[in-house]
Write a protein that holds these residues in place. Structure first.
Motif, PDB file in Angstrom:
ATOM      1  N   ALA A  66       0.814  -1.221   0.000  1.00 25.88           N
ATOM      2  CA  ALA A  66       0.000   0.000   0.000  1.00 25.88           C
ATOM      3  C   ALA A  66       0.846   1.269   0.000  1.00 25.88           C
ATOM      4  N   SER A  67       1.914   1.306   0.780  1.00 22.73           N
ATOM      5  CA  SER A  67       2.734   2.524   0.824  1.00 22.73           C
ATOM      6  C   SER A  67       3.445   2.769  -0.509  1.00 22.73           C
ATOM      7  N   GLN A  68       3.889   1.687  -1.166  1.00 20.99           N
ATOM      8  CA  GLN A  68       4.515   1.834  -2.489  1.00 20.99           C
ATOM      9  C   GLN A  68       3.485   2.275  -3.526  1.00 20.99           C
ATOM     10  N   ILE A  69       2.281   1.728  -3.424  1.00 19.27           N
ATOM     11  CA  ILE A  69       1.206   2.096  -4.354  1.00 19.27           C
ATOM     12  C   ILE A  69       0.878   3.573  -4.210  1.00 19.27           C
ATOM     13  N   GLU A  70       0.727   4.027  -2.977  1.00 20.51           N
ATOM     14  CA  GLU A  70       0.416   5.438  -2.735  1.00 20.51           C
ATOM     15  C   GLU A  70       1.527   6.349  -3.235  1.00 20.51           C
ATOM     16  N   ALA A  71       2.778   5.952  -3.039  1.00 18.28           N
ATOM     17  CA  ALA A  71       3.903   6.754  -3.521  1.00 18.28           C
ATOM     18  C   ALA A  71       3.911   6.824  -5.047  1.00 18.28           C
ATOM     19  N   ALA A  72       3.634   5.695  -5.703  1.00 17.52           N
ATOM     20  CA  ALA A  72       3.617   5.676  -7.175  1.00 17.52           C
ATOM     21  C   ALA A  72       2.463   6.519  -7.719  1.00 17.52           C
ATOM     22  N   ILE A  73       1.298   6.421  -7.083  1.00 14.97           N
ATOM     23  CA  ILE A  73       0.151   7.223  -7.525  1.00 14.97           C
ATOM     24  C   ILE A  73       0.447   8.706  -7.322  1.00 14.97           C
ATOM     25  N   ALA A  74       1.010   9.060  -6.168  1.00 16.47           N
ATOM     26  CA  ALA A  74       1.339  10.461  -5.887  1.00 16.47           C
ATOM     27  C   ALA A  74       2.316  11.010  -6.920  1.00 16.47           C
ATOM     28  N   GLN A  75       3.308  10.211  -7.280  1.00 14.23           N
ATOM     29  CA  GLN A  75       4.283  10.651  -8.276  1.00 14.23           C
ATOM     30  C   GLN A  75       3.633  10.782  -9.651  1.00 14.23           C
ATOM     31  N   GLU A  76       2.840   9.798 -10.033  1.00 15.82           N
ATOM     32  CA  GLU A  76       2.216   9.801 -11.364  1.00 15.82           C
ATOM     33  C   GLU A  76       1.230  10.956 -11.528  1.00 15.82           C
ATOM     34  N   LEU A  77       0.451  11.234 -10.492  1.00 15.78           N
ATOM     35  CA  LEU A  77      -0.583  12.269 -10.568  1.00 15.78           C
ATOM     36  C   LEU A  77      -0.122  13.609 -10.020  1.00 15.78           C
ATOM     37  N   GLN A  78       1.117  13.655  -9.543  1.00 17.30           N
ATOM     38  CA  GLN A  78       1.685  14.861  -8.955  1.00 17.30           C
ATOM     39  C   GLN A  78       0.809  15.386  -7.816  1.00 17.30           C
ATOM     40  N   LEU A  79       0.479  14.487  -6.901  1.00 16.40           N
ATOM     41  CA  LEU A  79      -0.296  14.809  -5.713  1.00 16.40           C
ATOM     42  C   LEU A  79       0.562  14.549  -4.480  1.00 16.40           C
ATOM     43  N   SER A  80       0.147  15.099  -3.361  1.00 15.41           N
ATOM     44  CA  SER A  80       0.838  14.793  -2.114  1.00 15.41           C
ATOM     45  C   SER A  80       0.395  13.416  -1.629  1.00 15.41           C
ATOM     46  N   HIS A  81       1.221  12.801  -0.793  1.00 12.97           N
ATOM     47  CA  HIS A  81       0.871  11.490  -0.232  1.00 12.97           C
ATOM     48  C   HIS A  81      -0.407  11.589   0.595  1.00 12.97           C
ATOM     49  N   GLN A  82      -0.583  12.707   1.280  1.00 11.70           N
ATOM     50  CA  GLN A  82      -1.780  12.908   2.102  1.00 11.70           C
ATOM     51  C   GLN A  82      -3.034  12.949   1.227  1.00 11.70           C
ATOM     52  N   ASN A  83      -2.980  13.637   0.101  1.00 14.39           N
ATOM     53  CA  ASN A  83      -4.132  13.686  -0.809  1.00 14.39           C
ATOM     54  C   ASN A  83      -4.463  12.309  -1.364  1.00 14.39           C
ATOM     55  N   VAL A  84      -3.438  11.545  -1.695  1.00 12.95           N
ATOM     56  CA  VAL A  84      -3.655  10.195  -2.223  1.00 12.95           C
ATOM     57  C   VAL A  84      -4.333   9.338  -1.159  1.00 12.95           C
ATOM     58  N   ARG A  85      -3.852   9.393   0.085  1.00 14.04           N
ATOM     59  CA  ARG A  85      -4.443   8.599   1.168  1.00 14.04           C
ATOM     60  C   ARG A  85      -5.914   8.928   1.380  1.00 14.04           C
ATOM     61  N   GLN A  86      -6.282  10.179   1.209  1.00 19.41           N
ATOM     62  CA  GLN A  86      -7.671  10.589   1.386  1.00 19.41           C
ATOM     63  C   GLN A  86      -8.565  10.108   0.250  1.00 19.41           C
ATOM     64  N   LEU A  87      -8.000   9.957  -0.942  1.00 17.95           N
ATOM     65  CA  LEU A  87      -8.789   9.625  -2.124  1.00 17.95           C
ATOM     66  C   LEU A  87      -8.826   8.140  -2.469  1.00 17.95           C
ATOM     67  N   VAL A  88      -7.827   7.378  -2.044  1.00 13.67           N
ATOM     68  CA  VAL A  88      -7.701   5.998  -2.500  1.00 13.67           C
ATOM     69  C   VAL A  88      -8.578   5.046  -1.687  1.00 13.67           C
ATOM     70  N   ARG A  89      -9.164   4.093  -2.414  1.00 14.98           N
ATOM     71  CA  ARG A  89      -9.953   3.006  -1.831  1.00 14.98           C
ATOM     72  C   ARG A  89      -9.359   1.710  -2.359  1.00 14.98           C
ATOM     73  N   TYR A  90      -9.099   0.759  -1.456  1.00 17.37           N
ATOM     74  CA  TYR A  90      -8.442  -0.487  -1.833  1.00 17.37           C
ATOM     75  C   TYR A  90      -9.412  -1.645  -1.890  1.00 17.37           C
ATOM     76  N   GLU A  91      -9.135  -2.541  -2.824  1.00 24.05           N
ATOM     77  CA  GLU A  91      -9.804  -3.839  -2.896  1.00 24.05           C
ATOM     78  C   GLU A  91      -8.692  -4.855  -3.097  1.00 24.05           C
ATOM     79  N   ILE A  92      -8.695  -5.911  -2.271  1.00 25.17           N
ATOM     80  CA  ILE A  92      -7.642  -6.912  -2.352  1.00 25.17           C
ATOM     81  C   ILE A  92      -8.227  -8.198  -2.942  1.00 25.17           C
ATOM     82  N   VAL A  93      -7.577  -8.681  -4.000  1.00 18.73           N
ATOM     83  CA  VAL A  93      -7.975  -9.921  -4.665  1.00 18.73           C
ATOM     84  C   VAL A  93      -6.872 -10.932  -4.404  1.00 18.73           C
ATOM     85  N   GLU A  94      -7.236 -12.076  -3.839  1.00 19.84           N
ATOM     86  CA  GLU A  94      -6.241 -13.120  -3.529  1.00 19.84           C
ATOM     87  C   GLU A  94      -6.059 -14.044  -4.706  1.00 19.84           C
TER      88      GLU A  94
END
Length: 94
Positions: A66-94
């Motif tokens: 999750a932390s790597q995903i948030e960092a990659a999204i923040a970099q790709e969308l040029q957002l802060s990590h805090q903004n990404v955490r507020q906007l992201v919703r996770y679904e886990i598929v096993e």
């Protein structure tokens, strides 16, 4: 003057054809959905925007942490990590 016109000119500025340009677009992001597939080791990210021209943006990330995903999204969308955490919703598929 005729002699000056006949002299070859050395170009000091050269064009570089191998340079990549990166375009940035500012959009109002409503929601980020991240589907983590642990078996495949990838995450599918869908970004929903409020813009009429770019309604949805999709990314595929080669990670499941999750932390790597948030960092990659923040970099790709040029957002802060805090903004990404507020906007992201996770679904886990096993």
């Amino acid at each position: 003057m005729a002699q000056e016109l006949q002299q070859p000119q050395i170009a000091k500025n050269k064009l570089q054809a191998d340079t990549q340009l990166k375009a940035t677009v500012s959009v109002n992001i409503l929601l980020i959905n991240a589907v983590i597939n642990r078996k495949q080791g990838t995450t599918q990210v869908a970004v929903e925007t409020a813009e009429p021209i770019l309604k949805q943006l999709e990314l595929e990330l080669p990670m499941t942490d999750a932390s790597q995903i948030e960092a990659a999204i923040a970099q790709e969308l040029q957002l802060s990590h805090q903004n990404v955490r507020q906007l992201v919703r996770y679904e886990i598929v096993e």
